[in-house]
Structure formats: C-alpha cells, structure tokens
Enzyme design. Structure first.
Site, PDB file in Angstrom:
ATOM      1  N   PRO A 133      12.721  56.285 -19.700  1.00 13.26           N
ATOM      2  CA  PRO A 133      12.638  56.926 -21.261  1.00 13.26           C
ATOM      3  C   PRO A 133      12.571  55.723 -22.090  1.00 13.26           C
ATOM      4  CG  PRO A 133      14.640  57.518 -19.248  1.00 13.26           C
ATOM      5  CD  PRO A 133      13.500  56.521 -18.231  1.00 13.26           C
ATOM      6  N   ARG A 134      12.011  56.584 -23.480  1.00 17.19           N
ATOM      7  CA  ARG A 134      11.497  55.547 -24.319  1.00 17.19           C
ATOM      8  C   ARG A 134      11.983  54.355 -25.074  1.00 17.19           C
ATOM      9  NH1 ARG A 134       6.637  56.272 -27.030  1.00 17.19           N
ATOM     10  NH2 ARG A 134       6.527  55.493 -29.554  1.00 17.19           N
ATOM     11  N   GLN A 135      11.907  53.400 -24.504  1.00 21.87           N
ATOM     12  CA  GLN A 135      12.880  52.586 -25.382  1.00 21.87           C
ATOM     13  C   GLN A 135      14.000  52.742 -25.304  1.00 21.87           C
ATOM     14  OE1 GLN A 135      10.436  52.912 -29.374  1.00 21.87           O
ATOM     15  NE2 GLN A 135      10.511  50.892 -29.597  1.00 21.87           N
ATOM     16  N   GLY A 137      15.429  50.004 -23.243  1.00 19.37           N
ATOM     17  CA  GLY A 137      15.993  48.984 -22.265  1.00 19.37           C
ATOM     18  C   GLY A 137      15.410  49.083 -21.025  1.00 19.37           C
ATOM     19  N   LEU A 138      14.625  49.828 -20.617  1.00 20.44           N
ATOM     20  CA  LEU A 138      14.073  49.859 -19.533  1.00 20.44           C
ATOM     21  C   LEU A 138      12.946  49.134 -18.562  1.00 20.44           C
ATOM     22  CD1 LEU A 138      15.766  52.914 -18.266  1.00 20.44           C
ATOM     23  CD2 LEU A 138      16.363  51.322 -17.193  1.00 20.44           C
ATOM     24  N   SER A 139      12.701  48.605 -20.151  1.00 18.88           N
ATOM     25  CA  SER A 139      11.047  47.572 -20.092  1.00 18.88           C
ATOM     26  C   SER A 139      10.101  49.204 -20.280  1.00 18.88           C
ATOM     27  CB  SER A 139      11.272  47.386 -18.842  1.00 18.88           C
ATOM     28  OG  SER A 139      10.747  45.687 -19.167  1.00 18.88           O
ATOM     29  N   GLY A 140      10.322  49.738 -20.400  1.00 19.93           N
ATOM     30  CA  GLY A 140       8.972  50.834 -20.770  1.00 19.93           C
ATOM     31  C   GLY A 140       7.667  50.548 -21.124  1.00 19.93           C
ATOM     32  N   SER A 142       6.985  46.657 -20.948  1.00 19.09           N
ATOM     33  CA  SER A 142       5.760  45.766 -20.347  1.00 19.09           C
ATOM     34  C   SER A 142       5.359  46.501 -18.672  1.00 19.09           C
ATOM     35  CB  SER A 142       6.364  45.172 -20.065  1.00 19.09           C
ATOM     36  OG  SER A 142       8.027  44.712 -19.266  1.00 19.09           O
ATOM     37  N   ASP A 186      11.447  40.999 -17.820  1.00 17.75           N
ATOM     38  CA  ASP A 186      11.174  42.071 -17.238  1.00 17.75           C
ATOM     39  C   ASP A 186       9.763  41.781 -16.552  1.00 17.75           C
ATOM     40  OD1 ASP A 186      12.877  42.675 -19.488  1.00 17.75           O
ATOM     41  OD2 ASP A 186      11.558  43.237 -20.915  1.00 17.75           O
TER      42      ASP A 186
HETATM   43  N1  LIG Z   1       7.345  55.984 -22.906  1.00 17.60           N
HETATM   44  C1  LIG Z   1       6.026  55.247 -24.325  1.00 17.60           C
HETATM   45  N2  LIG Z   1       5.494  55.355 -24.477  1.00 17.60           N
HETATM   46  C2  LIG Z   1       4.463  54.732 -25.169  1.00 17.60           C
HETATM   47  N3  LIG Z   1       4.660  53.764 -26.030  1.00 17.60           N
HETATM   48  C3  LIG Z   1       5.900  52.758 -25.291  1.00 17.60           C
HETATM   49  C4  LIG Z   1       6.364  53.511 -24.893  1.00 17.60           C
HETATM   50  N4  LIG Z   1       8.034  52.853 -24.678  1.00 17.60           N
HETATM   51  C5  LIG Z   1       8.137  51.434 -25.216  1.00 17.60           C
HETATM   52  N5  LIG Z   1       6.076  51.577 -26.201  1.00 17.60           N
HETATM   53  C6  LIG Z   1       5.990  51.008 -26.889  1.00 17.60           C
HETATM   54  O1  LIG Z   1       5.950  49.427 -26.871  1.00 17.60           O
HETATM   55  C7  LIG Z   1       6.853  48.929 -27.859  1.00 17.60           C
HETATM   56  C8  LIG Z   1       8.119  47.997 -27.397  1.00 17.60           C
HETATM   57  O2  LIG Z   1       9.044  49.594 -27.144  1.00 17.60           O
HETATM   58  P1  LIG Z   1      10.761  48.470 -26.583  1.00 17.60           P
HETATM   59  O3  LIG Z   1      10.964  48.806 -27.606  1.00 17.60           O
HETATM   60  O4  LIG Z   1       9.885  46.982 -26.088  1.00 17.60           O
HETATM   61  O5  LIG Z   1      10.373  49.055 -25.844  1.00 17.60           O
HETATM   62  P2  LIG Z   1      11.366  49.137 -23.907  1.00 17.60           P
HETATM   63  O6  LIG Z   1      12.816  48.809 -24.217  1.00 17.60           O
HETATM   64  O7  LIG Z   1      10.778  50.596 -22.639  1.00 17.60           O
HETATM   65  O8  LIG Z   1      10.697  48.620 -23.159  1.00 17.60           O
HETATM   66  C9  LIG Z   1       6.897  50.177 -28.493  1.00 17.60           C
HETATM   67  O9  LIG Z   1       6.769  50.187 -30.072  1.00 17.60           O
HETATM   68  C10 LIG Z   1       5.461  51.373 -28.454  1.00 17.60           C
HETATM   69  O10 LIG Z   1       4.432  50.682 -29.128  1.00 17.60           O
HETATM   70  O1  LIG Z   2      17.464  42.341 -24.826  1.00 18.19           O
HETATM   71  C1  LIG Z   2      17.765  42.440 -23.487  1.00 18.19           C
HETATM   72  O2  LIG Z   2      18.105  42.119 -22.765  1.00 18.19           O
HETATM   73  C2  LIG Z   2      15.852  41.951 -23.344  1.00 18.19           C
HETATM   74  O3  LIG Z   2      15.455  42.981 -23.701  1.00 18.19           O
HETATM   75  C3  LIG Z   2      13.584  43.416 -23.979  1.00 18.19           C
HETATM   76  O4  LIG Z   2      13.943  43.942 -22.707  1.00 18.19           O
HETATM   77  P1  LIG Z   2      13.783  45.650 -22.983  1.00 18.19           P
HETATM   78  O5  LIG Z   2      13.184  46.621 -22.630  1.00 18.19           O
HETATM   79  O6  LIG Z   2      12.023  46.278 -24.296  1.00 18.19           O
HETATM   80  O7  LIG Z   2      14.651  46.044 -24.125  1.00 18.19           O
HETATM   81  C4  LIG Z   2      13.140  41.752 -23.830  1.00 18.19           C
HETATM   82  O8  LIG Z   2      11.548  41.889 -23.252  1.00 18.19           O
HETATM   83  C5  LIG Z   2      14.002  41.271 -22.439  1.00 18.19           C
HETATM   84  O9  LIG Z   2      13.106  39.562 -22.035  1.00 18.19           O
HETATM   85  C6  LIG Z   2      15.517  40.552 -22.952  1.00 18.19           C
HETATM   86  O10 LIG Z   2      16.020  39.984 -21.620  1.00 18.19           O
HETATM   87 MG   LIG Z   3      10.142  46.073 -23.985  1.00 18.08          MG
END
Ligand SMILES: Nc1ncnc2c1ncn2[C@@H]1O[C@H](COP(=O)(O)OP(=O)(O)O)[C@@H](O)[C@H]1O
Ligand SMILES: O=C(O)[C@H]1O[C@H](OP(=O)(O)O)[C@H](O)[C@@H](O)[C@@H]1O
Ligand SMILES: [Mg+2]
Length: 374
Positions: A133-135, A137-140, A142, A186
C-alpha cells in the site's frame, strides 16, 4: 511480475535460449518496525521484521538502450481530465517509482566506480510493480530500491563484491539522493529478511559505515496483526521537521530518541524471554513517544485513530513506520483478536495476520559478510 499473486518466490532468472542473456527479477518485501523506530534515523536501535504480506518486484531485461519503464498506474501521466490530474496529485503527490529506479542506478554505478568494481557495458531495461500500500509506512519506497539493487547486483555479477551489511546504506543513499529523510531499518530488514535486532550506534556507523545486525529466531514472535488504511503520507516530509530539531540540538527530541532506542534493547530481552506482557508495554510506549515528538498534526488523525481502535480492543499498537499502517499485538489471545478484527472492520480499516519472511541471505551473501559486523 505477479504482485497480486499469493506465493512470493524470491528471485527469478529466466533464460530464453541457451545463449540469450538472462532476464532477472527480484522481490523485496514490506517491513514492520516492531520496536525502536524511528530511532534508526538517529544512531538508535530497532527490532524489525520483513513480511510476506506485501512486496515490490523489479524486472531487468537486457536491451540495446538503457530504459527505465514508468509504471502504468504508479507513474501516471495520462488523465481523464484536469480534475483527475489535480485529485491524483492531491492524494498521491507528484512522484512515483521511476525516480527511485533512476537514483538506484546512479548510486550503484558511483559506488562501483569508487570501489574499482568493473561494470560491463551492456544495457538493460527496468520495470517495477508493487502491491505494498502506497506510502503507508510499510517501506514501499525502499522495497522498490532494494529489488532494483538486487537486479543490478546479478546483472553485473558483483554480489560477491558488495558486502551484505553495506547494501542497506547504498539503498538508503538512493533515497537520500532524492532528498527523502529516512533511516536504515527498512533497508536492513529487506536485505536480510526475517526478524532482526539492529544497533546503529554512532561508533559502529562511523567506523564501519553500518550498524550491528543480528538475525533473531522468527519463532520468538507472538502472533501479530497488521492494520492499514488508504491514507498515503509522505514519510520524508513527516521526518524532516523532527530531524531538523534533532540537528539543532533540541534536548527533548534527543532524549526521547534515546528512550525509543532503549525500547528495542529491552524488547530484545523480552522476546528472548518470551515475556509478551513486557513486549506489549514497550510497543505502546514506543507509539506514545513518537506522538509526543512528532505531534498529532504531523501523524494524522486517521493514523492515530488506527492505534486507538486497536488499544480500545486491549491490543498493544504502534506504527510500522512513519504512518499509514499499525502493528498490533493481542496479549489475551484469540478472543481478543476477534474483538480487534471486528473493531477494525467497523472503523473501515483493513486488518490481516502478519506473515514473516524467512532469512533472505544466500550462500554468497553469507560468505561475503565483512568482518566489521561485530
Ligand atoms: N507504491 C509506490 N509506487 C511508486 N512509487 C512509490 C510508491 N511508494 C513510494 N513511492 C516513491 O517513494 C517515495 C517515498 O515514499 P515513502 O513516503 O517513503 O513511502 P513508504 O512509506 O511506502 O516507504 C515517494 O515519494 C514515491 O516517489
Ligand atoms: O518513522 C519510521 O518509523 C520510519 O519511517 C521511514 O519508513 P517509511 O516506511 O517510509 O515510513 C524511514 O525510512 C524509517 O527509517 C523510519 O524508521
Ligand atoms: Mg519509505
């Protein structure tokens, strides 16, 4: 690629004919920060696990030009109308995954050049897919970088030249390159797999360029649940303000981050002793400290409600990452899980049992761990 399928095999290398160059495909899974996050951004400690529930996959195909393929939905450039475009930007922001693939290529190439690692001159095309699921906090983010990095390691056959414990930092550098504030937990979880205790103490970080990462037996974990909602939040933005306060020497942030880091240390002991009542207390303390440091406006009302719904059911709950998803633990067992399931359904949150990914290290990776990993 089959991110909507159900059985995640880890790596695929296809050969179309005996002499045809191989197509390489890698997956990287979502992760849960169980304790200690976000102190990983601040020389702290975490306990994190890699989960099979969601993953990103990247496919590398040899090609004459070097091609980065936009994802048909995550990198949308064709819209039904101006309103559609504006809504899309409002809900999901300007960015998709293309910039992550490009930044990974840049960081990988520069690192190999600096280290004198030879890269052949053949080109490739890269495409990605994800069901994380996009953004949330499941590390989509990385996961996309990590899977890309693994494809490059195999395409250039340099897996034996880049030690496992260095890889999370390179994966993080790809996001740093884009100005995203993030930490290492992550990336460590996604490179190693399984359940990990991570210690990012300053001395080790400065001396070796990485922390101390210990794989723990995944059998130590009690049943955990993942709760999430369609509620994208930009983790880089969430982190920037607190990061700035930490850099400015804000004593509240500095001491609270140290407290958060100590929860992971206590949590390791609790897991080893299977003291799950203690684990529950630590998880709740972790979220309460995050809430004090970041403030409710930055965490978002819906995210806070997810934690509170879980707590009203008697579960321990905290964010998996920076917000959007919650990890919950029911200390009273199955009857409480049912109460939690019903409460989440009523509140409109998705909930599912956590499925842990086993260790992902292969023989080459294990052989090439550098001696700096104390
Ligand atoms: N599902 C996705 N599809 C495409 N790009 C993504 C996706 N999720 C994150 N990104 C890219 O990574 C950047 C950082 O996302 P981030 O807020 O760290 O989300 P997450 O919590 O899933 O790691 C976004 O601004 C976007 O460029
Ligand atoms: O705030 C946190 O716990 C984490 O936030 C980021 O992860 P994300 O999946 O993008 O929310 C960050 O990359 C991590 O290092 C933090 O622990
Ligand atoms: Mg992230």
């Amino acid at each position: 690629m089959e991110p909507n399928g159900s059985s995640p095999s880890l790596t695929k290398i296809e050969r179309n004919g005996s002499s045809a160059p191989a197509i390489i495909e890698h997956k990287a899974f979502a992760r849960i920060g169980l304790l200690g996050n976000p102190s990983d951004v601040y020389y702290g400690r975490t306990i994190s696990l890699n989960i099979e529930n969601f993953w990103a996959s990247v496919r590398l195909e040899p090609s004459s030009d070097l091609l980065i393929r936009p994802h048909p939905t995550h990198d949308l450039v064709k819209f039904a109308s101006l309103d559609h475009l504006v809504n899309r930007l409002k809900n999901e922001g300007y960015y998709g995954g293309v910039r992550l693939l490009m930044a990974t290529c840049k960081v990988f190439t520069n690192y190999c050049k600096e280290q004198g690692i030879h890269l052949h001159n053949n080109n490739f095309s890269l495409s990605y897919d994800t069901n994380i699921p996009r953004q949330t906090g499941l590390s989509g983010s990385s996961a996309i970088v990590c899977a890309t990095f693994s494809c490059l390691l195999d395409f250039y056959k340099v897996r034996d030249k880049i030690a496992v414990e260095i890889r999370p930092q390179l994966i993080l550098n790809a996001e740093k390159e884009l100005g995203i504030v993030a930490g290492l937990q992550d990336r460590v979880a996604q490179v190693y797999g399984g359940l990990l205790y991570m210690d990012f103490n300053k001395e080790s970080m400065e001396k070796y360029g990485h922390g101390n990462y210990t794989q723990l037996d995944t059998g130590l974990l009690p049943p955990l649940h993942l709760i999430y909602a369609e509620n994208p939040s930009d983790s880089g933005k969430v982190h920037s303000a607190v990061r700035q306060r930490w850099l400015d020497g804000d004593t509240f942030i500095i001491s609270s981050m140290e407290e958060v880091a100590s929860l992971a240390l206590e949590g390791k002991r609790a897991l080893l002793e299977k003291d799950y009542a203690k684990l529950a207390t630590l998880m709740n303390q972790n979220f309460d400290l995050r809430r004090q440091m970041f403030g409710d406006a930055s965490l978002g009302a819906l995210n806070i409600e997810m934690v509170e719904v879980a707590r009203r059911a008697g579960a321990a709950a905290k964010f998996t990452g920076s917000g959007g998803a919650v990890v919950a633990f029911c200390p009273d067992g199955q009857s409480q899980v049912e109460v939690l399931n019903n409460a989440c359904k009523k509140a409109g949150f998705a909930i599912e049992p956590v499925r842990v990914v086993p260790s992902l290290l292969n023989e080459i990776d294990i052989r090439n761990q550098s001696s700096g990993n104390a």
